[in-house]
Design a protein around this motif. Sequence first.
Motif, PDB file in Angstrom:
ATOM      1  N   SER A   2       8.783  -0.892  -4.174  1.00 44.17           N
ATOM      2  CA  SER A   2       8.309   0.110  -4.451  1.00 44.17           C
ATOM      3  C   SER A   2       7.258  -0.059  -5.837  1.00 44.17           C
ATOM      4  CB  SER A   2       9.092   1.256  -5.084  1.00 44.17           C
ATOM      5  OG  SER A   2       9.030   2.031  -6.231  1.00 44.17           O
ATOM      6  N   LYS A   3       5.948   0.480  -5.413  1.00 41.83           N
ATOM      7  CA  LYS A   3       5.069   0.352  -6.622  1.00 41.83           C
ATOM      8  C   LYS A   3       4.310   1.887  -7.093  1.00 41.83           C
ATOM      9  CE  LYS A   3       4.785  -3.930  -6.428  1.00 41.83           C
ATOM     10  NZ  LYS A   3       5.133  -4.969  -7.828  1.00 41.83           N
ATOM     11  N   ARG A   4       3.787   1.758  -8.238  1.00 43.02           N
ATOM     12  CA  ARG A   4       3.255   2.798  -8.674  1.00 43.02           C
ATOM     13  C   ARG A   4       1.434   2.800  -8.081  1.00 43.02           C
ATOM     14  NH1 ARG A   4       5.212   1.938 -14.435  1.00 43.02           N
ATOM     15  NH2 ARG A   4       4.080   0.126 -13.997  1.00 43.02           N
ATOM     16  N   ILE A   5       1.406   3.592  -7.263  1.00 37.43           N
ATOM     17  CA  ILE A   5      -0.030   3.705  -6.538  1.00 37.43           C
ATOM     18  C   ILE A   5      -0.886   4.749  -7.175  1.00 37.43           C
ATOM     19  CG2 ILE A   5      -1.598   3.507  -4.616  1.00 37.43           C
ATOM     20  CD1 ILE A   5       0.782   2.229  -3.017  1.00 37.43           C
ATOM     21  N   LEU A   6      -2.122   4.221  -7.805  1.00 35.94           N
ATOM     22  CA  LEU A   6      -3.092   5.628  -8.249  1.00 35.94           C
ATOM     23  C   LEU A   6      -4.146   5.785  -6.883  1.00 35.94           C
ATOM     24  CD1 LEU A   6      -4.377   6.497 -11.489  1.00 35.94           C
ATOM     25  CD2 LEU A   6      -5.952   6.500  -9.654  1.00 35.94           C
ATOM     26  N   LEU A   7      -3.937   6.872  -6.323  1.00 33.46           N
ATOM     27  CA  LEU A   7      -4.791   7.146  -5.083  1.00 33.46           C
ATOM     28  C   LEU A   7      -6.100   7.841  -5.838  1.00 33.46           C
ATOM     29  CD1 LEU A   7      -5.687   7.577  -1.978  1.00 33.46           C
ATOM     30  CD2 LEU A   7      -4.069   9.067  -1.867  1.00 33.46           C
ATOM     31  N   GLY A   8      -7.059   7.334  -5.686  1.00 39.67           N
ATOM     32  CA  GLY A   8      -8.311   8.159  -6.148  1.00 39.67           C
ATOM     33  C   GLY A   8      -9.325   8.603  -5.005  1.00 39.67           C
ATOM     34  N   ILE A   9      -9.385   9.938  -5.008  1.00 38.17           N
ATOM     35  CA  ILE A   9     -10.066  10.760  -3.784  1.00 38.17           C
ATOM     36  C   ILE A   9     -11.292  11.047  -4.457  1.00 38.17           C
ATOM     37  CG2 ILE A   9      -9.713  12.451  -2.191  1.00 38.17           C
ATOM     38  CD1 ILE A   9      -6.943  12.512  -2.615  1.00 38.17           C
ATOM     39  N   THR A  10     -12.396  10.685  -3.659  1.00 32.58           N
ATOM     40  CA  THR A  10     -13.735  11.084  -4.156  1.00 32.58           C
ATOM     41  C   THR A  10     -14.592  11.842  -3.118  1.00 32.58           C
ATOM     42  OG1 THR A  10     -15.087   9.139  -3.139  1.00 32.58           O
ATOM     43  CG2 THR A  10     -13.931   8.617  -5.042  1.00 32.58           C
ATOM     44  N   LEU A  24       1.922   8.481   3.918  1.00 31.51           N
ATOM     45  CA  LEU A  24       2.508   7.245   4.531  1.00 31.51           C
ATOM     46  C   LEU A  24       3.076   6.358   3.371  1.00 31.51           C
ATOM     47  CD1 LEU A  24       2.365   6.505   7.398  1.00 31.51           C
ATOM     48  CD2 LEU A  24       0.485   5.112   6.962  1.00 31.51           C
ATOM     49  N   LEU A  25       2.359   6.052   2.181  1.00 30.84           N
ATOM     50  CA  LEU A  25       2.805   5.389   1.058  1.00 30.84           C
ATOM     51  C   LEU A  25       4.114   5.984   0.642  1.00 30.84           C
ATOM     52  CD1 LEU A  25      -0.673   4.766  -0.687  1.00 30.84           C
ATOM     53  CD2 LEU A  25       0.563   3.374   0.691  1.00 30.84           C
ATOM     54  N   ARG A  26       4.034   7.251   0.336  1.00 28.86           N
ATOM     55  CA  ARG A  26       5.425   7.962  -0.254  1.00 28.86           C
ATOM     56  C   ARG A  26       6.556   7.538   0.908  1.00 28.86           C
ATOM     57  NH1 ARG A  26       7.098  10.863  -4.579  1.00 28.86           N
ATOM     58  NH2 ARG A  26       7.754  12.468  -3.425  1.00 28.86           N
ATOM     59  N   GLN A  27       6.314   7.567   2.090  1.00 32.33           N
ATOM     60  CA  GLN A  27       7.497   7.099   2.957  1.00 32.33           C
ATOM     61  C   GLN A  27       7.809   5.784   2.761  1.00 32.33           C
ATOM     62  OE1 GLN A  27       5.890   7.823   6.856  1.00 32.33           O
ATOM     63  NE2 GLN A  27       6.031  10.164   7.049  1.00 32.33           N
ATOM     64  N   ASP A  28       6.905   4.838   2.493  1.00 30.86           N
ATOM     65  CA  ASP A  28       7.427   3.653   2.382  1.00 30.86           C
ATOM     66  C   ASP A  28       7.949   3.127   0.863  1.00 30.86           C
ATOM     67  OD1 ASP A  28       6.543   2.664   4.520  1.00 30.86           O
ATOM     68  OD2 ASP A  28       4.814   1.615   4.009  1.00 30.86           O
ATOM     69  N   PHE A  52       2.856  16.944  -1.883  1.00 38.05           N
ATOM     70  CA  PHE A  52       3.121  15.664  -1.240  1.00 38.05           C
ATOM     71  C   PHE A  52       3.434  14.661  -2.081  1.00 38.05           C
ATOM     72  CE2 PHE A  52       0.039  16.520   2.604  1.00 38.05           C
ATOM     73  CZ  PHE A  52       1.038  17.007   3.130  1.00 38.05           C
ATOM     74  N   THR A  53       2.908  14.611  -3.322  1.00 39.76           N
ATOM     75  CA  THR A  53       3.166  13.404  -4.213  1.00 39.76           C
ATOM     76  C   THR A  53       4.159  13.885  -5.282  1.00 39.76           C
ATOM     77  OG1 THR A  53       1.467  14.119  -5.808  1.00 39.76           O
ATOM     78  CG2 THR A  53       0.857  12.700  -4.000  1.00 39.76           C
TER      79      THR A  53
END
Length: 414
Positions: A2-10, A24-28, A52-53
Motif C-alpha cells: 500500500s502506498k500514499r498516492i497524491l492525486l492531483g486533479i486539474t 480503483l487505487l483505493r480498492q488496491d 471516496f477517499t
Amino acid sequence: MSKRILLGITGSIAAYKALDIARLLRQDGHDVQIVATRNALRFFPRLNAEIFTGHPVYVDLFDSSGSVRHVELASHSDLILIAPASADFLSKMALGLADDLLSAICLSTNSPILVAPAMEENMYFHPAVRENMKTLLSRGIREIPPETGPLASGKDGTGRLASPDAVKSAILSVIEHTQTWKGVRVLVSAGPTHEPIDPVRFIGNRSSGKMGYALAAACASRGAAVTLVSGPANLLPPPGVTFRSITSARELEMEMGKAFPSHDICFMTAAVADYRVKDPLAGKKKKDGKVWTLALVENPDILSSLSRMKTSQQYLVGFAAETVLDPKKLLEKLRKKGADMLLANDVSQPGIGFSSDTNELTMCLPDGQVISLGRHPKTVLAEKILDAVEKWGTLPNLVSDHEPSAHARRPPRG
Ligand code: CTP
C-alpha cells in the motif's frame, strides 16, 4: 503494497473520471489524497471525492492552521499522479510556477510524478505542449499517454484521459521499480573532466552530463542508494543522491577508487578527457605572438582500473563514445576494459549523444551479444539501461521480497 498516492486533479473536462481512478487505487489498498486546482472543482463533485477517499480535497496553498501544507503533502506522498493534467498545468509544471497548492507540491516533492494529459487533439499536439512535455520527461516525470477516441468537442482524436486500468498499471510499474533496487548501492560518474592548461584555460569535451544524471535519478527512483561523482556540468543533482564534484580525470580517478569498493553497481558514464597537459602553468599564459605548443600526457583509464578492483559481487557498466559503431570493435573495447556491459553511442550523428536530450545506444555484453536499445530521451534510456542490468546482471543486496527472475544471472564472461 500500500502506498500514499497524491492525486492531483486539474481543470479538464475529464476531471470527473479521476474519481474512477481514485476508487480503483483505493480498492488496491492505496491511500489516496486529492489535491485539486480551482478550475478542476468545476468538473467534479468535491463531496463525492472526499467520501471516496476519506480525506478532505485540498485546494488552497495557505490555511489558518499554521502548517506548510504543500511541504507536508509533498513529503507524505510516495507518488504523485496528475490526472487529468491540463495543457495549462503542464505548462506551469514545465516553468516551475508555484501559485497554487498542486503546483507548489510538484516543486517540493522528491517522489516520482506521473502525468496523464487530457485535452483536445490540437492542444495535445501543439508545439508549446510538446515542448513542455519534453521538458517534463527530461526531468524524469513520466507520462501516461492519452488515448484516441471521441473527445469532449465531439470530434475523434488523441487526447482522452488514459483509462483507469492504464493509469493503474503505470502506477504499478513505478511502485515495482521503486522497490526493485532497494538496498543496492550504485555509483555513477557523469559529465566531462576539465584538464587545466593554466588557471583560466582547460582541455575539456562537449559532454553535458545528462545521461549520467538521468541514470542516477532512475536508480534513486528505484530505491537504490546512489553516489553521483560529477565533472563540471550545468545540472542539479537529482534529489536523494549523494553528490561529489570533481574537475579533472585524476580527481575523478581518486573519488571513484575510494567509492567503488562500497558499491554494488557502477556506471562509468563520465566522458573522461583522455589527455591532460603535462606541465600546467601556475600563472595565466600571456600572448607573445609565437606558436604555443602544449605537451599532453595520457590520463589513467579509470574504467580499466575499476575492472581490476572489481569483485564477483560487483557489476561494472562502461560507455563508449564513437564516431563509427563497429560491433567487433565495441566487443573488443568491452573486453579490453573488463566491463560487464558496454553502452555505445555514435557521437557523430546530429541530434544525439553529447549535450542532446536524446541518445541512441547499442548495448554489448561479454557473451558477444550486441543489442540496440533504440533512440529515446536520455531519461527513457536510463530506465532501459536499468532494465537491461536487471536482466543481464546480478543484483546483490535486493530486498527480501524481491525474487530475481530466472534470467537475472550474469552471463559468463567472454
Ligand atoms: N574512460 C575512463 N578513463 C579514461 C577514458 C575513458 O574510465 N581515461 C571510460 C569512459 O568513462 C567510458 C569508457 O571508458 O565508460 C569508454 O570511453 P571512450 O572515450 O569511448 O574510450 P577510450 O578509452 O577513450 O578509447 P578511445 O577514445 O581510444 O576509443
